[in-house]
Design a protein around this motif. Structure first.
Motif, PDB file in Angstrom:
ATOM      1  N   ILE A 245       0.953  -0.648  -0.265  1.00  0.00           N
ATOM      2  CA  ILE A 245       0.066   0.190  -0.179  1.00  0.00           C
ATOM      3  C   ILE A 245       0.652   1.291   0.021  1.00  0.00           C
ATOM      4  N   GLN A 249       1.276   0.139   5.445  1.00  0.00           N
ATOM      5  CA  GLN A 249       0.160  -0.192   5.755  1.00  0.00           C
ATOM      6  C   GLN A 249       0.496  -1.055   7.504  1.00  0.00           C
ATOM      7  N   ASN A 250       2.045  -1.196   7.036  1.00  0.00           N
ATOM      8  CA  ASN A 250       2.406  -1.643   8.351  1.00  0.00           C
ATOM      9  C   ASN A 250       3.743  -1.992   8.674  1.00  0.00           C
ATOM     10  N   SER A 255       5.916  -4.414   2.233  1.00  0.00           N
ATOM     11  CA  SER A 255       5.101  -3.850   2.372  1.00  0.00           C
ATOM     12  C   SER A 255       5.733  -2.723   1.144  1.00  0.00           C
ATOM     13  N   ILE A 261       4.540   3.615   8.828  1.00  0.00           N
ATOM     14  CA  ILE A 261       3.313   3.087   8.736  1.00  0.00           C
ATOM     15  C   ILE A 261       3.019   4.882   8.298  1.00  0.00           C
ATOM     16  N   PHE A 263      -0.035   5.259   5.692  1.00  0.00           N
ATOM     17  CA  PHE A 263      -0.784   4.768   5.465  1.00  0.00           C
ATOM     18  C   PHE A 263      -2.046   4.929   6.387  1.00  0.00           C
ATOM     19  N   ALA A 273      -4.088   6.669   1.581  1.00  0.00           N
ATOM     20  CA  ALA A 273      -5.181   6.040   1.501  1.00  0.00           C
ATOM     21  C   ALA A 273      -6.172   6.503   0.622  1.00  0.00           C
ATOM     22  N   MET A 302      -6.391  -5.378   1.490  1.00  0.00           N
ATOM     23  CA  MET A 302      -5.125  -5.196   2.336  1.00  0.00           C
ATOM     24  C   MET A 302      -4.319  -5.929   2.618  1.00  0.00           C
ATOM     25  N   ALA A 305      -2.586  -5.018   7.705  1.00  0.00           N
ATOM     26  CA  ALA A 305      -2.707  -3.120   8.259  1.00  0.00           C
ATOM     27  C   ALA A 305      -2.608  -3.369   9.365  1.00  0.00           C
ATOM     28  N   ILE A 310      -2.890   2.297  13.739  1.00  0.00           N
ATOM     29  CA  ILE A 310      -3.428   3.408  12.230  1.00  0.00           C
ATOM     30  C   ILE A 310      -5.288   3.392  13.852  1.00  0.00           C
TER      31      ILE A 310
END
Length: 659
Positions: A245, A249-250, A255, A261, A263, A273, A302, A305, A310
């Protein structure tokens, strides 16, 4: 259908993705079917692909002569003229018809419905394997690539170093990996192992990348189609997983970039996003076409995540937005587009009970691993035979996982384990990253070299695998293949299904797992196989509980983590939707197949005409992959822009079904 893939990426801004030559022999003779791919390029942020992006040499798959149907013992001839024997003792058969290139009649085994028949969740069981490390590079899966560039820790840094190393092929080295790491014989062997699904991780740069990103743009897409066509040929269903992403995302190396991170977190969280939703939309449009929906019944939107960073509310808001976007493309109800898989975010399955009640066909994906539980996990696995095999590990797998998986089937809906492995410890070359020292610790030496394993060790590992499979019920092993290290050894053998089959610690028939937990004295309340109608696209699918819509229907989320204290969230940078959509190209066949064959154009919903996200001209953005806690903008850019997008409240759609 015998496939020759020749991929040529031009250096022009409007690029043609070159031919997939399909050779096929009919019952009476041969014909040649070249296939070409065309893409509409993003008009901003595309990079100059003039160096190190592709080779004009053919990348060949399939066979160059042979029948269009085969069962156990049949011969498959590959594109280079080599042959292999299709070994499938389970009643599976392959179909490859050049007159019908989208034929879905194949099946992997007698207990799995062919692709042109319905998969029934709760009755049919997923016995699957991941094709990890093919299109999203991971150090422990392809260690030799990373050993050649010792400073590389992820695909971002590996791509950067490779691009500068033109004497050794530059980024073409990655395309060579696409060509060779997984072959048609691998996919045939997966079916022959009694498996019926694959989970295929793909990166967003299959669609595009922006100038500041070093990834190999678009080159993997024809190879992704190649794997999908092989899956079709051997009757395997595909869970297509968006593994990377924008912004990450992580923060994990798989990723795309290790570290932060970005996202839905930090100053560029909302902007990243926006890009993510755009890529999810493009993939959903492609796989919802009639030509692909039976092969790709599940779309993992996804991978993994990190919800703890997040935020659960933020992820729920995003998932609701993605759900509505996808269903507005596909329609609502069974048969209209793929199931949508989301990961549990490392929050535990019980945290997701009642998630978006009334949503249309969302699957919960969990990745249970002992390897990463933070414990030393030194208890032996080579302990005996029979029910004594495997030490504590088989019983622990049953007791830790079976109850949670069963409960989630009722409390959430369709639930599967998208990843698990034989890695009861974290031993494996680069398993924890290239800078981790665990893989050279004396306690790990045994687990880095399967040639040292005796029959008791292999029996223990197989018992652990069987217990894991029985506890998880619907599962995808991670992963099918681990590539050799620079000394030509498989240094993470616990993670290779293929190696386990070859050397005797993976079951030759996954049905052997049934009843393992009960035999070990571990029982769990069994799910009865009956889901709520909305969970599988029946009545009520898409009519989400109004209370949940009220709570999570605003997007972007009203709160973003990772900002400096006192930040004014309305000033967060965002993108504008003014760029041409970079659609994923379908195959076209020359000479044309019969006029009754519909090829599709890569875009399911012709009414979906919104443009793609791009930077606002004249505005300066922070580093999209390194923007956590950077200073917030003090004003909107441009000054005439409106503040961050107004909240959007979703409405409950009418339910439609397809025949």
């Amino acid at each position: 259908m015998q496939l020759f893939f020749t991929i040529t990426i031009s250096t022009a801004r409007s690029q043609v993705w070159g031919g997939n030559h399909i050779l096929a022999r009919f019952k009476e003779g041969c014909c040649i079917l070249p296939v070409y791919f065309v893409v509409i390029k993003h008009q901003h942020h595309e990079s100059d692909m003039s160096e190190g992006t592709s080779s004009s040499d053919p990348s060949s798959i399939g066979s160059n002569a042979g029948p269009t149907y085969g069962a156990n013992g049949s011969t498959v001839t590959t594109s280079d003229g080599s042959t292999f024997t299709y070994i499938n003792p389970f009643g599976g058969y392959w179909i490859d018809d050049p007159n019908d290139p989208f034929n879905n009649g194949a099946r992997p085994n007698s207990w799995t419905p062919p692709l042109n028949e319905s998969w029934v969740w709760g009755t049919n069981k997923v016995n699957g394997v991941n094709i990890g490390g093919l299109f999203v590079l991971e150090p422990f899966i392809s260690p030799a690539l990373f050993q050649s560039y010792p400073e590389a820790i992820d695909e971002w840094s590996l791509s950067t170093l490779m691009a500068a190393d033109t004497p050794n092929g530059g980024l073409n080295q990655i395309e060579e990996h696409y060509k060779t790491f997984i072959t048609e014989q691998d996919i045939a062997e997966i079916a022959g192992a009694g498996l019926n699904w694959i989970r295929l991780p793909i990166p967003f740069w299959a669609i595009e990348k922006w100038d500041f990103e070093p990834f190999l743009e678009q080159v993997c897409w024809p190879y992704i189609l190649r794997v999908l066509q092989w899956a079709r040929k051997y009757g395997l269903r595909v869970n297509l997983d968006l593994h990377t992403i924008p912004g990450s995302q992580n923060g994990f190396n798989h990723s795309g970039k290790y570290g932060q991170i970005n996202f839905l977190n930090g100053v560029m969280g909302v902007a990243n996003a926006q890009r993510a939703l755009g890529y999810i939309r493009i993939i959903a449009e492609f796989i919802s076409q009639p030509e692909w929906k039976n092969v790709v019944p599940v779309f993992g939107i996804m991978n993994e995540a990190r919800v703890a960073v997040i935020g659960m509310d933020q992820m729920t808001s995003f998932y609701l937005q993605a759900h509505d976007m996808i269903r507005n493309i596909t329609g609502y109800g069974e048969g209209n587009g793929p199931y949508i898989a989301i990961h549990d975010g490392f929050q535990g399955l019980s945290s997701w009970a009642g998630f978006l009640e009334g949503s249309d066909r969302i699957i919960m994906d969990s990745h249970p691993y002992f390897a990463f539980n933070g414990n030393s996990n030194t208890e032996p696995i080579a302990t005996g035979t029979g029910l004594d095999a495997g030490g504590i590990w088989p019983t622990l797998a049953c007791s830790k996982w079976a109850t949670a998986m069963n409960a989630s089937q009722t409390a959430f809906g369709v639930t599967f384990a998208g990843e698990f492995s034989n890695g009861f410890n974290d031993c494996g070359l680069y398993l924890n990253g290239v800078e981790d020292t665990q893989d050279v610790a004396p306690s790990c030496s045994l687990f880095l070299d399967s040639s040292q394993w005796n029959d008791t060790m292999k029996t223990g590992l197989q018992q652990f695998a069987l217990a894991s499979m029985d506890a998880l019920q619907d599962w995808f092993f991670w992963t099918w293949k681990i590539g050799p290290s620079s000394n030509n050894t498989i240094a993470s053998p616990l993670w290779s299904y293929q190696l386990g089959l070859q050397q005797g610690w993976m079951p030759t028939d996954p049905r052997m797992a049934s009843g393992t937990c009960a035999a070990l004295g571990v029982t769990a309340q069994q799910f009865d196989g009956v889901y709520q109608p909305y969970q599988t696209g029946g009545p009520g699918a898409g009519t989400i509980n109004p209370v949940l819509v009220s709570s999570y229907g605003q997007y972007p989320p009203t709160s973003i983590s990772g900002l400096t204290a006192g930040a004014t969230q309305s000033l967060l940078p965002t993108y504008t939707s003014t760029s041409a959509i970079p659609t994923l190209p379908p195959p076209t066949f020359t000479p044309s197949p019969p006029s009754s064959v519909i090829i599709g154009n890569g875009w399911y919903d012709s009414s979906d005409t919104n443009l793609a996200a791009t930077e606002v001209a004249g505005c300066t953005y922070p580093n999209a992959w390194d923007a956590v806690s950077v200073p917030m903008p003090t004003a909107l850019c441009p000054p005439t822009a409106s503040a961050s997008p107004s909240a959007v409240v979703t409405s409950a759609p009418a339910v439609t079904t397809s025949s």
